[in-house]
Write a protein that holds these residues in place. Structure first.
Motif, PDB file in Angstrom:
ATOM      1  N   UNK A   1       0.841  -1.209   0.000  1.00 53.74           N
ATOM      2  CA  UNK A   1       0.000   0.000   0.000  1.00 53.74           C
ATOM      3  C   UNK A   1       0.875   1.257   0.000  1.00 53.74           C
ATOM      4  N   UNK A   2       1.997   1.203   0.710  1.00 59.07           N
ATOM      5  CA  UNK A   2       2.938   2.317   0.725  1.00 59.07           C
ATOM      6  C   UNK A   2       3.487   2.558  -0.687  1.00 59.07           C
ATOM      7  N   UNK A   3       3.824   1.463  -1.371  1.00 58.62           N
ATOM      8  CA  UNK A   3       4.336   1.579  -2.751  1.00 58.62           C
ATOM      9  C   UNK A   3       3.239   2.150  -3.655  1.00 58.62           C
ATOM     10  N   UNK A   4       1.986   1.746  -3.411  1.00 63.64           N
ATOM     11  CA  UNK A   4       0.876   2.283  -4.216  1.00 63.64           C
ATOM     12  C   UNK A   4       0.762   3.801  -4.023  1.00 63.64           C
ATOM     13  N   UNK A   5       0.896   4.276  -2.775  1.00 62.10           N
ATOM     14  CA  UNK A   5       0.795   5.729  -2.545  1.00 62.10           C
ATOM     15  C   UNK A   5       1.910   6.469  -3.282  1.00 62.10           C
ATOM     16  N   UNK A   6       3.127   5.913  -3.261  1.00 67.41           N
ATOM     17  CA  UNK A   6       4.217   6.540  -4.032  1.00 67.41           C
ATOM     18  C   UNK A   6       3.853   6.591  -5.517  1.00 67.41           C
ATOM     19  N   UNK A   7       3.274   5.497  -6.018  1.00 63.45           N
ATOM     20  CA  UNK A   7       2.917   5.457  -7.447  1.00 63.45           C
ATOM     21  C   UNK A   7       1.805   6.474  -7.747  1.00 63.45           C
ATOM     22  N   UNK A   8       0.856   6.606  -6.823  1.00 60.45           N
ATOM     23  CA  UNK A   8      -0.260   7.538  -7.057  1.00 60.45           C
ATOM     24  C   UNK A   8       0.219   8.997  -7.083  1.00 60.45           C
ATOM     25  N   UNK A   9       1.265   9.305  -6.294  1.00 58.17           N
ATOM     26  CA  UNK A   9       1.757  10.689  -6.242  1.00 58.17           C
ATOM     27  C   UNK A   9       2.999  10.887  -7.129  1.00 58.17           C
ATOM     28  N   UNK A  10       3.295   9.870  -7.960  1.00 58.20           N
ATOM     29  CA  UNK A  10       4.551   9.901  -8.724  1.00 58.20           C
ATOM     30  C   UNK A  10       4.691  11.156  -9.574  1.00 58.20           C
ATOM     31  N   UNK A  11       3.585  11.702 -10.075  1.00 61.33           N
ATOM     32  CA  UNK A  11       3.669  12.861 -10.976  1.00 61.33           C
ATOM     33  C   UNK A  11       3.537  14.200 -10.231  1.00 61.33           C
ATOM     34  N   UNK A  12       3.654  14.145  -8.890  1.00 63.59           N
ATOM     35  CA  UNK A  12       3.528  15.379  -8.100  1.00 63.59           C
ATOM     36  C   UNK A  12       4.779  16.250  -8.209  1.00 63.59           C
ATOM     37  N   UNK A  13       5.930  15.628  -8.439  1.00 59.20           N
ATOM     38  CA  UNK A  13       7.219  16.325  -8.374  1.00 59.20           C
ATOM     39  C   UNK A  13       8.149  15.416  -7.609  1.00 59.20           C
ATOM     40  N   UNK A  14       8.302  15.698  -6.304  1.00 55.23           N
ATOM     41  CA  UNK A  14       9.099  14.812  -5.451  1.00 55.23           C
ATOM     42  C   UNK A  14       8.196  14.266  -4.337  1.00 55.23           C
ATOM     43  N   UNK A  15       8.354  12.983  -4.035  1.00 52.57           N
ATOM     44  CA  UNK A  15       7.562  12.353  -2.961  1.00 52.57           C
ATOM     45  C   UNK A  15       8.551  11.802  -1.940  1.00 52.57           C
ATOM     46  N   UNK A  16       8.434  12.231  -0.700  1.00 53.95           N
ATOM     47  CA  UNK A  16       9.378  11.782   0.329  1.00 53.95           C
ATOM     48  C   UNK A  16       8.620  11.158   1.495  1.00 53.95           C
ATOM     49  N   UNK A  17       9.251  10.187   2.128  1.00 52.83           N
ATOM     50  CA  UNK A  17       8.703   9.612   3.353  1.00 52.83           C
ATOM     51  C   UNK A  17       9.208  10.443   4.521  1.00 52.83           C
TER      52      UNK A  17
END
Ligand SMILES: NC(=O)c1ccc[n+]([C@@H]2O[C@H](COP(=O)([O-])OP(=O)(O)OC[C@H]3O[C@@H](n4cnc5c(N)ncnc54)[C@H](OP(=O)(O)O)[C@@H]3O)[C@@H](O)[C@H]2O)c1
Length: 286
Positions: free
Chosen positions: A160-176
């Protein structure tokens, strides 16, 4: 942010692809709207992206403008959703979760965009196994050049964590980030666009005062601000090295830099970021 990673662990299990998930966005306003655009750009199908706002008419307007699908009700949006994004105001989050919890699929990942509402009170309202996360975006995600800080709740799986990264992939930068880091994140990303807008406005006004037409002044200041940031990002240069490289002895730039320091711009920027971070912390502790 030493604990942050820009991408999820490549060894983490892969989640379903964005084009195969159903997403509900409850509250597609100033921030939820750009999030909808990001999700669509990341591959969520418009027919699988349901929006519910305060009224069905408002949901229809937002869905038409954003290219998603309007739900007749919040319950309809949430039914069968794999991911439920809460884009309402912070004070509404816990009441909204209480109203929605019967309609959530047990596997649905609940993602709050709200500042100031921690994971714990949301998790307390839901079954222990319900996956919960927070996503802290900024408005430049609307042009794919923003930042999103993701915070994991205790039941969120690696997939699910990987899915959230994929969903926001086109935001710019995604950081935990951790919930402790979110206050610094708000100073350095969430609220930062507004501070940059003020600096750009001030530089544009001064360029006009110095004699440039406003359209030309705006274009030059925007391009130079963008270019300076891109140069640091692409070369990996330290900002001090980049600054020193354009400071000839007694020249125009070094005289300008001395004026900048005399006027306290560095201290002003630091104070603005600290005020945003401190306010975030105070909001969360209330
Ligand atoms: N703005 C930012 O820069 C920013 C940055 C990071 C995080 N956030 C977070 O984003 C969240 C939203 O802020 P915002 O600035 O986007 O607020 P906003 O523009 O007022 O949007 C709120 C949205 O929630 C909808 N809404 C209100 N009550 C509702 C209800 N009972 N059921 C369903 N939808 C409802 C509103 O619908 P109507 O349009 O019909 O009124 C609107 O679309 C906040 O929690 C904030 O902390 C904002």
């Amino acid at each position: 942010m030493s604990e942050s990673t820009v991408r999820p662990d490549p060894a983490a299990p892969e989640g379903p692809a964005p084009d195969r998930v159903r997403v509900a966005v409850i509250g597609a306003g100033n921030m939820g709207g750009p999030v909808v655009r990001t999700l669509l750009a990341s591959g969520v199908r418009p027919e699988n992206l349901l929006i519910a706002n305060s009224t069905p008419a408002s949901g229809e307007r937002a869905a038409a403008e954003l290219g998603a699908t309007a739900a007749a009700s919040r319950a309809e949006a949430v039914a069968g959703a794999d991911v439920v994004i809460l884009g309402v105001k912070p004070y509404q989050i816990l009441d909204l979760l209480t109203a929605l919890r019967e309609d959530l699929s047990p596997h649905a990942v609940v993602v709050s965009l709200a500042a100031g509402i921690a994971l714990a009170p949301m998790e307390e309202l839901l079954p222990d196994s319900q996956p919960v996360a927070r996503a802290m975006p900024n408005t430049p995600i609307s042009v794919g050049e923003g930042a999103v800080g993701l915070m994991r709740g205790s039941a969120l799986t690696d997939a699910q964590h990987a899915l959230l990264h994929a969903l926001f992939a086109r935001a710019g930068v995604v950081v935990d980030i951790t919930e402790e880091q979110v206050h610094a994140f708000i100073g350095a990303a969430g609220s930062l666009p507004a501070f940059v807008f003020v600096l750009v406005e001030a530089m544009t006004d001064e360029a006009v005062r110095l004699g440039l037409r406003r359209d030309l002044a705006g274009a030059l200041v925007q391009q130079t601000t963008l270019g300076a940031a891109a140069m640091l990002r692409e070369t990996g240069m330290h900002p001090a090295a980049a600054k020193n490289a354009v400071s000839s002895p007694g020249g125009t730039t070094v005289q300008g830099l001395a004026a900048l320091e005399r006027e306290g711009v560095r201290a002003g920027v630091a104070a603005a970021m600290a005020a945003a971070a401190e306010t975030s912390r105070a909001m969360t502790e209330r």
